[in-house]
Design an enzyme around this catalytic site. Structure first.
Site, PDB file in Angstrom:
ATOM      1  N   ASP A   1       1.754   6.197   3.047  1.00 44.63           N
ATOM      2  CA  ASP A   1       1.680   4.758   3.233  1.00 44.63           C
ATOM      3  C   ASP A   1       0.443   4.492   4.116  1.00 44.63           C
ATOM      4  OD1 ASP A   1       2.115   2.068   3.156  1.00 44.63           O
ATOM      5  OD2 ASP A   1       4.228   2.170   3.694  1.00 44.63           O
TER       6      ASP A   1
HETATM    7  C1  BGC Z   1       3.289  -0.939   2.712  1.00 47.97           C
HETATM    8  C2  BGC Z   1       3.347  -0.320   1.339  1.00 47.97           C
HETATM    9  C3  BGC Z   1       2.181  -0.777   0.510  1.00 47.97           C
HETATM   10  C4  BGC Z   1       0.897  -0.443   1.230  1.00 47.97           C
HETATM   11  C5  BGC Z   1      -0.358  -0.801   0.469  1.00 47.97           C
HETATM   12  C6  BGC Z   1       1.927  -0.792   3.362  1.00 47.97           C
HETATM   13  O1  BGC Z   1       1.829  -1.538   4.495  1.00 47.97           O
HETATM   14  O2  BGC Z   1       4.289  -0.368   3.526  1.00 47.97           O
HETATM   15  O3  BGC Z   1       4.564  -0.642   0.720  1.00 47.97           O
HETATM   16  O4  BGC Z   1       2.223  -0.187  -0.756  1.00 47.97           O
HETATM   17  O5  BGC Z   1       0.888  -1.117   2.472  1.00 47.97           O
HETATM   18  O6  BGC Z   1      -0.566  -2.145   0.401  1.00 47.97           O
END
Ligand code: BGC
Length: 763
Positions: free
Chosen positions: A288
């Site tokens: 993430d």
């Molecule tokens: C989130 C993810 C997301 C990623 C990319 C993160 O802050 O937890 O779910 O896919 O950002 O945008």
């Protein structure tokens, strides 16, 4: 033309040519062979570059406007980009990668396509309330169709984090509290996105997230510590991730949180032992957003150290943080990681690019005409309207106030009545918010010259200005009204007094749920409750149209409103779909996939809990020395699986094919379902079991099957289920997946509270 090219020699060896670099490589199975053929051409820096995933900035055609990013791509220091929108920008970024980097390896383009692309469907929690797997699969299919037409090859979806805590804002992005239903939805979404052929131009790679346990943070606070027994992980929280893996999901995203004392991105047990060895996952793992860097804050060491930990744990791609990019070479020199670990990660990423067909045609998703033709079409929007109506859950309908007739005067009141942007709900990166249909738009269209529609705002979403500024973000303004609450209420009451019925459009703003949108108190917002109290005094019947991304504690509303229709955030076509249901064009059939508590203090509350040694007798409120509260009953306000219809259904007695089963037998269970009301409609028939005696304690109920059945008014149908020994298995104390012989109760009904039951034994 600088493309990937191979030629198989009679010796079985392969001559590979990429961007003019040629090499002979030894034979292997075909995909592996292709991947290795590219790997042998790569320098160490290029390999590490593939493991890096920057966020897409602005790539302007023909200009060096985002110099940093362009240089990164040219230098072969990015494996992909994400959340870059628009087919021309993506084509240009791909052109730089393919034409201007040494090897010309194509990029993969990711995006958070969570509940639709430009055509937005209900938020995932709403979608899950349809209990309709083929409908959910189709939404993912259509999202993939639109996203792929616009250059996207990879989505960060489905999110399958089981959650029992509605304080956590991201429950809006998941499928609720049940592992079985969550698993079915995970499969449907993966199938929808990836189709049968990842190399097709209209399918994209899915990414199941957030592995693992992200939905169980302490106190419901986002990113907070998770600490749970392995038994609970395997039985309750892992099944949806595992189902996605079984369905062939191409990628997995790590969670931000601790899992058993180690953040997921450094957790080798999780990323390698469980994911790859036990479940057989063969795709790539992406972190993430900056999850590797954050492990320094978790207290695991500096960036070089945590980056090495992540690679060794089995992480392949580093989102945004550049820990891999900037430290892996040094760690390799110092012997802290091995070249084989880098190669393994790089191979997995290259493999995904081959599977997507990007080496054959890096521009396969970059057809401008297709983008113009296939996105946000009227056909797609019609489908979104249909899906939206299926997701609504009728929570109360006293005196059959709904459906309403299109006549007389209707007062539309509330801060969410006239707000297009908020209909999108959270995580709608590609959406066109101001093109959404508000409830006011929808009612105006539906009523046209048939009835009079009056409108007043009545209240702000929340009284607290600071809180309101935190939720008026990402292009979804709440448009605060600076009048005093008394003035707004006075106006609303005057409007209500002129009407026959009040439609109150209230609840949360879209960004009151979603990431970093936890609440310590899930009571209905006070400013709006005050307004409802004033409206109640007019004596007019009130339909509360509830906008929400999470279960809310609304005992007062349940006691005082005549009807409550929960519409979540229904996406682009929200307003029209709500009108369809309010006026009976569509009979609501949604069922909750997450329990609605009476108060915040009941959290965590979920239907599939254990029994305790001192359970409260069914129907009782309080008994001393029993597991209960002094001040409130144990029962939630609305249980899992609950939802009304404009018609009534009755379930006959359960009939079982056998009462005593053995080994590989199959149990057939059926009931006669009758639509006893006046409307045609669909019922979600749910099957639960209880394992009465186990080697470990077992839940009081577990969902093991469901069917959505459509019946015309007066019609009956026999609804049949089949259970096999496999359906009774669970992880025992030793974490072995077993079925234990013994006595079971089987329950069937329209929600997890009101069920008919029968018993059987399975030797
Ligand atoms: C989130 C993810 C997301 C990623 C990319 C993160 O802050 O937890 O779910 O896919 O950002 O945008």
């Amino acid at each position: 033309m600088r493309r990937y090219f191979t030629h198989l020699l009679t010796s079985g060896c392969l001559i590979v040519s990429l961007a003019g670099h040629t090499q002979q490589v030894p034979p292997a199975d075909s995909l592996r062979q292709k991947v290795d053929s590219v790997l042998t051409l790569m320098t160490l820096a290029e390999k590490i570059g593939q493991l890096n995933l920057p966020a897409g900035g602005d790539i302007t055609t023909g200009q060096a406007s985002s110099v940093g990013l362009v240089q990164t791509i040219k230098a072969g220091k990015a494996g992909g980009l994400f959340n870059l929108k628009g087919v021309e920008q993506i084509r240009e970024a791909q052109r730089i990668a393919v034409e201007e980097s040494r090897l010309g390896i194509p990029l993969i383009f990711g995006m958070d396509v969570i509940h639709g692309y430009e055509t937005l469907f209900p938020i995932p929690l709403g979608l899950s309330a349809t209990w309709d797997m083929s409908l959910i699969e189709k939404t993912a299919r259509l999202a993939a169709q639109e996203a792929s037409a616009d250059g996207i090859s990879w989505t960060f979806s489905p999110m399958t984090d089981v959650s029992r805590d509605p304080r956590w804002g991201r429950v809006s992005e998941g499928n609720g509290e049940d592992p079985y239903l969550g698993a079915r939805i995970a499969e449907a979404m993966v199938k929808g996105y990836q189709g049968d052929d990842l190399a097709a131009e209209n399918t994209i790679m899915a990414c199941v997230k957030h592995f693992a346990l992200y939905g169980a943070p302490e106190a419901g606070r986002d990113y907070h510590t998770v600490d749970m027994s392995r038994n609970r992980m395997y039985n309750d929280y892992f099944p949806p991730y595992k189902a996605a893996v079984k369905a062939g999901v191409g990628t997995v995203m790590t969670a931000f949180n601790d899992v058993d004392g180690l953040p997921a991105s450094a957790n080798k047990w999780l990323m390698t032992e469980v994911l790859r060895n036990q479940w057989g996952f063969d795709g790539f793992v992406v972190t993430d957003y900056t999850a590797i860097n954050e492990m320094t804050q978790h207290g695991l060491g500096d960036l070089q150290h945590v980056s090495a930990l992540a690679l060794k744990a089995g992480v392949d791609m580093d989102m945004v943080g550049e820990g891999f990019l900037t430290t892996l070479e040094k760690s390799l020199e110092e012997g802290k990681i091995t070249l084989e670990q880098i190669n393994a990660a790089c191979r997995r990423i290259l493999r995904a690019k081959f599977q997507l067909g990007l080496f054959n045609d890096p521009y396969k998703y970059c057809d401008k005409e297709r983008a113009g033709r296939e996105i946000f079409t009227s056909e797609n929007r019609r489908f979104a309207r249909e899906v939206a109506a299926q997701s609504f859950v009728l929570l109360k309908n006293q005196n059959q106030l709904l459906p309403m007739q299109k006549k007389g005067t209707i007062a539309l009141i509330g801060p969410l009545a006239d707000n297009r942007e908020n209909m999108a709900g959270t995580w709608s990166v590609a959406g066109k918010f101001d093109a959404s249909v508000s409830l006011k738009d929808g009612l105006e269209r539906a009523l046209a010259d048939k009835a009079q529609l009056l409108y007043a705002r009545g209240a702000n979403i929340v009284a607290n200005e600071a809180l309101e500024s935190r939720i008026s973000i990402f292009g979804k303004p709440t448009r605060r009204d600076n009048r005093s609450s008394e003035e707004m209420i006075k106006e609303a009451v005057a409007i209500a007094n002129q009407a026959d019925v009040i439609v109150a459009a209230m609840g949360e703003a879209a960004e009151m749920s979603g990431e970093a949108a936890s609440l310590s108190d899930i009571e209905f917002p006070q400013s709006q409750r005050e307004l409802l109290k004033a409206l109640k005094e007019t004596g007019k019947p009130i339909v509360l149209v509830l906008f929400t991304g999470r279960p809310r504690a609304m005992t007062w509303e349940d006691d005082n409103m005549d009807a409550i229709l929960n519409v979540w955030f229904a996406g682009s076509e929200a307003g029209d779909a709500i009108a369809d249901v309010l006026f009976g064009e569509v009979n609501p059939s949604g069922k909750l996939t997450m329990t609605f508590p009476r108060t915040t203090g009941q959290i965590p509350i979920y239907y599939n809990h254990k029994n305790t040694g001192r359970p409260l007798a069914e129907g009782a409120w309080f008994e001393k020395f029993r597991s209960n509260y002094l001040d409130i009953p144990n029962e939630p306000l609305y249980p899992f699986g609950y939802g009304l219809s404009y018609t009534e259904f009755s379930n006959g007695e359960i009939s079982l094919s056998k009462k005593r089963l053995e080994g590989a037998d199959t149990l057939a269970a059926s009931i006669e379902l009758t639509n006893t009301g006046d409307y045609d409609g669909a019922e979600v028939v749910q099957l639960y079991i209880r394992d009465l005696v186990g080697s470990i304690t077992r839940p009081v109920k577990e969902l093991k099957g469901f069917q959505k059945v459509f019946l015309e008014a007066g019609e009956s149908k026999t609804v049949r289920f089949e259970l096999t020994a496999e359906d009774l298995k669970f992880y025992n104390y030793e974490l072995e997946y077993v079925r234990e012989p013994g006595e079971y109760v089987l329950m069937i009904g329209g929600n997890s509270r009101e069920l008919n039951s029968a018993s059987f034994t399975w030797e």
